[in-house]
Enzyme design. Structure first.
Site, PDB file in Angstrom:
ATOM      1  CB  CYS A  17      -1.339  -0.199   1.198  1.00  0.00           C
ATOM      2  SG  CYS A  17      -2.670   1.232   1.061  1.00  0.00           S
ATOM      3  CG  HIS A  29      -3.496  -3.788   3.626  1.00  0.00           C
ATOM      4  ND1 HIS A  29      -1.654  -2.587   4.365  1.00  0.00           N
ATOM      5  CD2 HIS A  29      -3.284  -2.680   2.834  1.00  0.00           C
ATOM      6  CE1 HIS A  29      -2.681  -1.692   4.208  1.00  0.00           C
ATOM      7  NE2 HIS A  29      -3.130  -0.869   2.989  1.00  0.00           N
ATOM      8  CD  GLU A  54      -0.715  -5.716   5.875  1.00  0.00           C
ATOM      9  OE1 GLU A  54      -0.866  -4.638   5.955  1.00  0.00           O
ATOM     10  OE2 GLU A  54      -0.027  -6.894   5.224  1.00  0.00           O
TER      11      GLU A  54
END
Length: 210
Positions: free
Chosen positions: A83, A190, A192
């Site tokens: 990002c 993202h 994660e």
């Protein structure tokens, strides 16, 4: 470094630092926070998490990391940006602030907040080059997309013409949202946040092979 346990830093100025560190540790790498130049010198690769790219740019200068990080990336240190990290690694940014600083590493033009002006968040499954096991679930939060890539940039993933939930992504369709140039990779989304560690595993392998 092939076969060794790499030490991978997570730029700890803003963003999902803990989540990235946990994803890296799950790959068998050692994850450490990086806030100072001395900490940067001790890592084999670096993750630049999401956040607010203009704020992160200023913080890099405040913490005297901007030039050392530029130099290490130019010298071949593997880097992964998600990002805002993608924005910072890009060679050129559209809709950014005039005083925003770039790290380089990717010969791409990105548009800042490309998804955020239309929707606050966006999810879909993406075919992702370089990972096995089927599509990667991608979560976009006020994300950029790639407008243009240089000749040496490989597109790893792009927004499909129809999302996995059957929605029309509009202007986002076909936009690259994951790219790689040498030892530098970036995603507009993202990973994660999804519990899918395959993108981090790909990066850890890049670090091991560097």
């Amino acid at each position: 470094m092939t076969g060794a346990v790499p030490t991978i830093g997570v730029l700890a100025l803003q963003g999902d630092v803990r989540e990235h560190a946990a994803a890296l540790e799950a790959t068998g790498a050692k994850a450490v926070p990086v806030r100072r130049p001395a900490e940067l010198t001790a890592v084999d690769g670096l993750v630049i998490p999401g956040g607010e790219s203009t704020t992160m740019s200023r913080l890099l200068e405040v913490f005297e990391l901007l030039d050392p990080l530029r130099d290490r990336i130019a010298d071949g240190m593997p880097a992964y940006g998600s990002c805002a990290g993608m924005i910072l690694l890009a060679g050129e940014v559209l809709d950014g602030r005039p005083d925003q600083k770039q790290l380089g590493g990717l010969d791409v033009v990105v548009r800042r907040n490309a998804f955020g002006r239309q929707v606050d968040s966006f999810e879909t499954d993406l075919a992702f080059t370089g990972v096995e096991g089927g599509p990667v679930r991608a979560v976009f939060i006020r994300a950029p997309w790639v407008e243009k890539t240089g000749d040496d940039v490989e597109v790893l993933a792009a927004v499909p013409p129809v999302t996995s939930t059957g929605e029309d992504p509009g202007a986002a369709a076909g936009r690259p949202v994951a790219v790689r140039q040498g030892a530098v990779i970036a995603t507009a989304f993202h990973p994660e946040l999804t519990g899918d560690g395959r993108v981090h595993a790909l990066f850890a392998d890049i670090v091991r092979q560097s």
